[in-house]
Design a protein around this motif. Structure first.
Motif, PDB file in Angstrom:
ATOM      1  N   GLY A  93       7.699  24.781 -20.867  1.00 31.37           N
ATOM      2  CA  GLY A  93       6.794  24.606 -19.728  1.00 31.37           C
ATOM      3  C   GLY A  93       5.405  24.209 -20.202  1.00 31.37           C
ATOM      4  N   ASP A  94       5.029  24.678 -21.384  1.00 29.71           N
ATOM      5  CA  ASP A  94       3.706  24.331 -21.917  1.00 29.71           C
ATOM      6  C   ASP A  94       3.519  22.825 -22.025  1.00 29.71           C
ATOM      7  N   TYR A 118      -3.100  32.352 -16.944  1.00 28.74           N
ATOM      8  CA  TYR A 118      -2.551  31.953 -18.245  1.00 28.74           C
ATOM      9  C   TYR A 118      -3.656  31.307 -19.087  1.00 28.74           C
ATOM     10  N   CYS A 158      -0.621  29.829 -10.931  1.00 27.41           N
ATOM     11  CA  CYS A 158       0.478  30.452 -11.658  1.00 27.41           C
ATOM     12  C   CYS A 158       1.090  31.487 -10.723  1.00 27.41           C
ATOM     13  N   ASP A 187       2.851  26.972 -11.312  1.00 30.32           N
ATOM     14  CA  ASP A 187       3.457  27.379 -12.584  1.00 30.32           C
ATOM     15  C   ASP A 187       4.402  28.549 -12.311  1.00 30.32           C
ATOM     16  N   ALA A 189       6.732  29.791 -14.309  1.00 32.57           N
ATOM     17  CA  ALA A 189       7.402  30.186 -15.555  1.00 32.57           C
ATOM     18  C   ALA A 189       8.152  31.516 -15.398  1.00 32.57           C
ATOM     19  N   TYR A 190       7.630  32.405 -14.527  1.00 30.14           N
ATOM     20  CA  TYR A 190       8.236  33.744 -14.382  1.00 30.14           C
ATOM     21  C   TYR A 190       9.036  33.917 -13.097  1.00 30.14           C
ATOM     22  N   SER A 213      10.510  27.294 -16.614  1.00 31.88           N
ATOM     23  CA  SER A 213      10.707  27.521 -18.051  1.00 31.88           C
ATOM     24  C   SER A 213      12.105  28.073 -18.297  1.00 31.88           C
ATOM     25  N   SER A 215      12.486  29.757 -21.025  1.00 28.25           N
ATOM     26  CA  SER A 215      12.161  30.779 -22.038  1.00 28.25           C
ATOM     27  C   SER A 215      12.391  32.204 -21.563  1.00 28.25           C
ATOM     28  N   LYS A 216      12.258  32.431 -20.259  1.00 26.03           N
ATOM     29  CA  LYS A 216      12.209  33.813 -19.760  1.00 26.03           C
ATOM     30  C   LYS A 216      13.558  34.254 -19.191  1.00 26.03           C
ATOM     31  N   ARG A 224      12.508  26.023 -26.777  1.00 25.98           N
ATOM     32  CA  ARG A 224      11.440  25.206 -26.208  1.00 25.98           C
ATOM     33  C   ARG A 224      12.009  24.227 -25.184  1.00 25.98           C
TER      34      ARG A 224
HETATM   35  C1  LIG Z   1       2.219  31.389 -17.164  1.00 25.23           C
HETATM   36  C2  LIG Z   1       3.007  30.630 -18.161  1.00 25.23           C
HETATM   37  N1  LIG Z   1       3.264  29.345 -17.917  1.00 25.23           N
HETATM   38  C3  LIG Z   1       3.973  28.600 -18.779  1.00 25.23           C
HETATM   39  C4  LIG Z   1       4.465  29.151 -19.929  1.00 25.23           C
HETATM   40  C5  LIG Z   1       5.196  28.243 -20.864  1.00 25.23           C
HETATM   41  O1  LIG Z   1       6.460  28.675 -21.166  1.00 25.23           O
HETATM   42  P1  LIG Z   1       7.366  27.872 -22.178  1.00 25.23           P
HETATM   43  O2  LIG Z   1       6.540  26.810 -22.816  1.00 25.23           O
HETATM   44  O3  LIG Z   1       7.870  28.878 -23.143  1.00 25.23           O
HETATM   45  O4  LIG Z   1       8.454  27.281 -21.315  1.00 25.23           O
HETATM   46  C6  LIG Z   1       4.217  30.493 -20.238  1.00 25.23           C
HETATM   47  C7  LIG Z   1       4.696  31.099 -21.471  1.00 25.23           C
HETATM   48  O5  LIG Z   1       4.571  32.259 -21.752  1.00 25.23           O
HETATM   49  C8  LIG Z   1       3.466  31.256 -19.323  1.00 25.23           C
HETATM   50  O6  LIG Z   1       3.173  32.538 -19.552  1.00 25.23           O
END
Ligand SMILES: Cc1ncc(COP(=O)(O)O)c(C=O)c1O
Length: 365
Positions: A93-94, A118, A158, A187, A189-190, A213, A215-216, A224
Motif C-alpha cells: 500500500g505504501d 500514518y 486513513c 487508506d 490498509a486496516y 494492503s 500485509s494485514k 509487499r
Molecule cells: C495506515 C497505513 N497505510 C498503509 C500502509 C502500507 O501497508 P503496506 O505497504 O504494508 O501494504 C500501512 C502499513 O503499516 C499503514 O499503517
C-alpha cells in the motif's frame, strides 16, 4: 574536505533536511522477542499461498512479470464487486501512497490529511516537495469539518485510522468526497478488521481512490503487495506513474492465491478480532483507557500519562510495542493484536511493571 562536506549540494535541499520514515524495530527472525509493534498479522498466510510458493518455476523468475498483474486484478475485482480495470496492483500500500503523491501533488498542489495519522504521509510529501496541510482531529477523532476546505490536490483519510484505530462512517466520507474538488484517497490498509468499507463509493464518485494492503488481513507483510480500487480513468492515470514492473512475478502469484482463499482469510481475521476484544478487556482491567478498535491494534491510554516509561520497561523485557512522541498520542501505547499467548505475555509484563506504584497511580506519586 571530508566526504560529508563534499556531498553538500548533491541532494535536493528538502531531501538533505528530511527525516526519513521510522519503521518499527524489526528484531532478527531468531530472536525470542514478542513483536507487537508493526501491526503484522500474528497468524501465517493461507497454506494455499505456501503451496504456490513451493511451485514457483525458474521460467517465472527468468521472465519479466505481467506489468499490470492481471491475474491478481481479476481475482481482486471479483471479490470487491468491481471490474479488473478498477484495480491497480502495487508493491505494498505504501507504493500506492507514493504513486498518488507523485501523480497529484507538487510545489503548488498540496496534500491534506487529518492528524494524528500514518506518519509516512508527511515523509512522502516532503520528498515530492509539496506542502502537507495537517488538520487536527478533535479528542474523539471525528472527521474535521475543515478538511473539505483546504483546496488540496489530494486529501488522504486513513480509515480505520492509524494509530488511533478509530473508524469514520462511510456516509461521512461520501459527503467529504462530494464536497472536495479534487481527489480523496481513503487508506483502508486496516479495513479487513472493520465492519464495513468504502468500496461502494468508487461506483458513484469519480474522485475516490481506495487503498488496500495484503500485509494485514492476509498475513503477507513480507511479500509487499497492495492495491488501489478506483474509477478506470483514475487507475489509467496512476498507471502512468508507477514503475513498469512494480509488482514481481512471485508476489503476483502469491497475492492472487491469498485473495482467492477467502475462507482462510475470514477465519484468520475473526481470530484476530476475538483476540483484540480479549486484549482490550484485559488492558481496561489494568486501568488503561482503550477505545474500540476497527484494526488489528489497540491504542491504550495510560491514565498516568507515563506511556513512554512503560514502553521502555517493556523493551527491557523483549516486548516491542509502539510509542509515538507526538501530540495527541504521547500518553498512549499502540499495541498490535498478537496470538493469545503473545497477548498474555504482554499483559503479565504490564501487570508486573504497573505494580510499581509510580507507574500505576494517576498522580504519578
Ligand atoms: C495506515 C497505513 N497505510 C498503509 C500502509 C502500507 O501497508 P503496506 O505497504 O504494508 O501494504 C500501512 C502499513 O503499516 C499503514 O499503517
Amino acid at each position: 574536505m571530508t566526504f560529508l562536506e563534499r556531498i553538500v549540494g548533491y541532494f535536493r535541499e528538502n531531501i538533505e533536511k528530511a527525516r526519513s520514515y521510522e519503521p518499527g524495530f524489526q528484531p532478527s527472525q531468531t530472536d525470542e522477542a514478542i513483536k507487537l509493534n508493526t501491526n503484522e498479522n500474528p497468524y501465517p498466510p493461507s497454506p494455499k499461498v505456501l503451496k504456490v510458493l513451493s511451485e514457483i518455476t525458474a521460467e517465472q523468475l527468468r521472465r519479466y512479470p505481467d506489468p499490470q498483474g492481471n491475474a491478481f486484478r481479476q481475482a481482486a475485482a471479483e471479490i470487491n464487486g468491481v471490474q479488473p480495470d478498477n484495480i491497480l496492483c502495487c508493491n505494498g500500500g505504501d507504493e500506492l501512497l507514493n504513486i498518488a503523491i507523485r501523480a497529484f501533488c507538487d510545489e503548488n498542489r498540496p496534500v491534506a490529511y487529518p492528524v494524528p495519522t500514518y506518519s509516512l504521509y508527511p515523509v512522502l510529501a516532503n520528498i515530492q516537495n509539496c506542502k502537507a496541510i495537517e488538520i487536527p482531529f478533535d479528542s474523539e477523532f471525528n472527521l474535521p469539518a475543515k478538511l473539505s476546505a483546504t483546496g488540496a490536490a489530494l486529501t488522504i483519510v486513513c480509515n480505520p485510522n492509524a494509530p488511533t484505530g478509530t473508524f469514520i462512517n462511510v456516509g461521512e466520507l461520501a459527503s467529504l468526497a462530494d464536497e472536495l474538488k479534487r481527489v480523496l484517497l481513503i487508506d483502508e490498509a486496516y479495513v479487513d478488521f472493520a465492519e464495513t468499507n468504502c468500496t461502494s463509493l468508487v461506483k458513484d464518485l469519480d474522485n475516490v481512490i481506495i487503498l488496500r494492503s495484503m500485509s494485514k488481513g492476509y498475513s503477507l507483510a513480507g511479500l509487499r503487495f497492495g492495491y488501489a480500487i478506483a474509477r478506470t480513468e483514475l487507475i489509467a492515470g496512476l498507471m502512468k506513474v508507477k514503475d513498469s514492473y512494480n509488482v514481481d512475478a512471485v508476489a503476483i502469484a502469491l497475492a492472487t492465491a491469498a485473495i482467492k482463499d477467502q475462507q482462510y482469510f475470514k477465519e484468520n481475521v475473526e481470530k484476530v478480532k476475538e483476540n483484540r476484544k480479549e486484549l482490550a478487556e484485559q488492558l481496561r482491567l489494568l486501568n488503561f483507557e482503550v477505545p474500540n478498535s476497527s484494526t488489528n491494534f489497540v491504542l491504550a491510554k495510560s491514565k498516568n500519562g507515563k506511556a513512554g516509561e512503560i514502553y521502555d520497561k517493556l523493551v527491557q523485557r523483549g516486548i516491542y510495542i509502539r510509542y509515538f512522541d507526538l501530540p495527541g498520542v504521547d500518553d498512549k501505547l499502540r499495541i498490535t493484536v498478537g496470538t493469545k499467548e503473545q497477548n498474555q505475555k504482554l499483559l503479565s509484563a504490564l501487570q508486573d511493571i504497573l505494580s510499581d506504584a509510580t507507574l500505576r497511580s494517576p498522580s504519578g506519586t
